[in-house]
Scaffold this active site. Structure first.
Site, mmCIF file in Angstrom:
data_model
loop_
_atom_site.group_PDB
_atom_site.id
_atom_site.type_symbol
_atom_site.label_atom_id
_atom_site.label_comp_id
_atom_site.label_asym_id
_atom_site.label_seq_id
_atom_site.Cartn_x
_atom_site.Cartn_y
_atom_site.Cartn_z
ATOM 1 N N ALA A 102 -21.586 22.769 18.319
ATOM 2 C CA ALA A 102 -20.741 21.655 18.605
ATOM 3 C C ALA A 102 -19.618 22.148 19.587
ATOM 4 O O ALA A 102 -20.057 23.224 20.313
ATOM 5 C CB ALA A 102 -20.203 20.762 17.410
ATOM 6 N N ASN A 103 -18.607 21.627 19.864
ATOM 7 C CA ASN A 103 -17.468 21.815 20.712
ATOM 8 C C ASN A 103 -16.176 21.299 20.063
ATOM 9 O O ASN A 103 -16.094 20.844 19.084
ATOM 10 C CB ASN A 103 -17.559 21.719 22.239
#
Ligand code: CTP
Length: 409
Positions: A209-210
């Site tokens: 993810a980020n």
């Protein structure tokens, strides 16, 4: 007069700036408002209720259970009548109580009961205003639609100088006018917003993810709703509560986001892709949990570029993309705008602390396909959201006036 007959509640909390609430009350009454003042016990230490009672011509409400004050139990009726509630000064304490929904005195009980616009004008020491706990409470309140004004900068009661002074009476009154006469310039628009990160599974428990928090996208969705638009919010996983009134479509992966966008894009007049879509997915995610303590090589495949795909479909919507850059912001953003074929790109510098990813503020550069470039100052994400929406409307009208380059609706 500008506030003729308006029913207002003025909440006063225990800050040295409480005396300025007297001037605010006088101005509200001068403008024609009918004002009921409620105070906290601490506010009483700074200014006597008699001052407020004399100026408002109404009893001042302090104690929820005061038998001397029959009005006190009428907090529900009072809340129903109110067309706006202003808390000025608002201490760090009342911001926290409001954020958590506590109701342990008259003022905070009324705050929970009102359904009208709420404005809070903070006053506190600069260090307190900067404290992460206060910043988080302010962000929560703003996300819920409360107008929390920015305190002024200058000399504080502590003798220090900083940001924390109660905003001037004129600024509070100006914000009240805006709250009472909201801009509905997006009425009739259908706005599609994407927000948050995506999660690309590695195995059933792990993912790529980020750091996107979703705050910018949720801020845009809230602002568009407030301004009268019908809003669909397609969001990856975040900690945020979707704004009431939006059609909310939760997704996990980029592929799910793509499907949701393609499903909802028809009929949208404005599309804002604030989501930080993960650029790749794992080609073969494991069906069962991978064991640790051994080397692992992941094969990553690029995700579909949703933004470029919808721009290519030429649906007639005004399409806005976001770009997270760390260097050569303007040049990279201009290249991205051209390669995606969109109308507007909102670029932010994610290398700077305090703005962009997972922050409550943002400082962005707006680059449009007609060659325009506009840098917005650093502001709360809610204010950036409003500025972006205003810019979209201005660009679209300007484009419509240029027959050769019309953006149809
Ligand atoms: N976007 C998208 N689909 C993707 C990737 C990005 O729709 N698969 C959208 C985002 O929602 C955002 C914009 O495109 O509006 C960001 O563009 P992108 O090319 O991903 O820029 P960066 O994330 O900054 O990545 P990079 O500079 O690495 O290309």
């Amino acid at each position: 007069m500008a506030l003729d007959g308006k029913e207002l509640i003025l909440g006063v909390t225990g800050s040295i700036a409480a005396y300025k609430a007297v001037y605010l009350l006088r101005e509200l009454v001068r403008l024609g408002a009918r004002v009921t003042v409620c105070m906290t016990e601490h506010a009483r230490e700074f200014v006597g209720p008699l001052t407020f009672r004399t100026l408002s011509g109404r009893p001042v409400l302090i104690n929820l259970f005061d038998p001397q004050s029959p009005e006190a139990v009428e907090h529900v009726a009072l809340a129903e009548r109110a067309q706006a509630m202003i808390v000025a000064p608002a201490t760090a304490n009342v911001l926290a109580k409001a954020a958590y929904g506590l109701a342990d005195d008259f003022l905070t009980t009324v705050l929970l009961a009102v359904r009208c616009p709420v404005l809070m004008a903070p006053a506190m020491d600069g260090g307190m205003w900067e404290h992460p706990a206060v910043a988080a409470n302010v962000a929560t309140l703003r996300q819920r639609g409360v107008t929390v004004l920015e305190p002024d900068t200058g000399e504080l009661a502590s003798g220090l100088s900083g940001r924390g002074r109660l905003p001037e009476v004129d600024a509070i009154v100006e914000a009240l006018f805006t709250a009472l006469n909201p801009v509905r310039d997006l009425r009739g628009e259908r706005v599609l917003v994407t927000a948050g990160p995506t999660r690309e599974p590695i195995d059933p428990v792990r993912y790529i993810a980020n750091r996107s928090s979703g705050k910018m996208g949720y801020g845009l969705a809230s602002a568009a709703l407030r301004r009268g638009a019908q809003v669909t919010l397609i969001s990856g996983p975040t900690m945020l509560t979707p704004p009431p009134g939006a059609v909310f479509v939760p997704v996990q992966t980029a592929e799910e986001m793509r499907e949701a966008v393609l499903q909802h894009v028809a009929g949208a007049s404005i599309v804002v892709k604030a989501a930080a879509v993960v650029d790749w997915h794992v080609k073969h995610p494991a069906a069962t949990k991978l064991k640790g303590k051994q080397e692992l090589t992941l094969e990553l495949t690029p995700n579909p570029d949703i933004l470029a795909e919808i721009a290519g479909r030429r649906t007639g919507a005004f399409i806005v993309g976001f770009a997270a850059e760390t260097h050569e912001i303007a040049a990279n953003a201009r290249a991205k705008l051209a390669s995606k074929g969109i109308e507007l790109l909102v670029a932010n510098d994610v290398s700077q602390a305090g703005i962009g990813f997972d922050a409550d503020e943002n400082e962005v550069l707006l680059i449009d396909r007609w060659g325009g470039e506009r840098a917005l100052p650093r502001m709360a994400k809610a204010a950036v959201a409003d500025a972006i929406l205003t810019h979209i409307l201005a660009l679209r009208s300007a484009a419509a006036a240029r027959p050769a380059d019309r953006v149809s609706r």
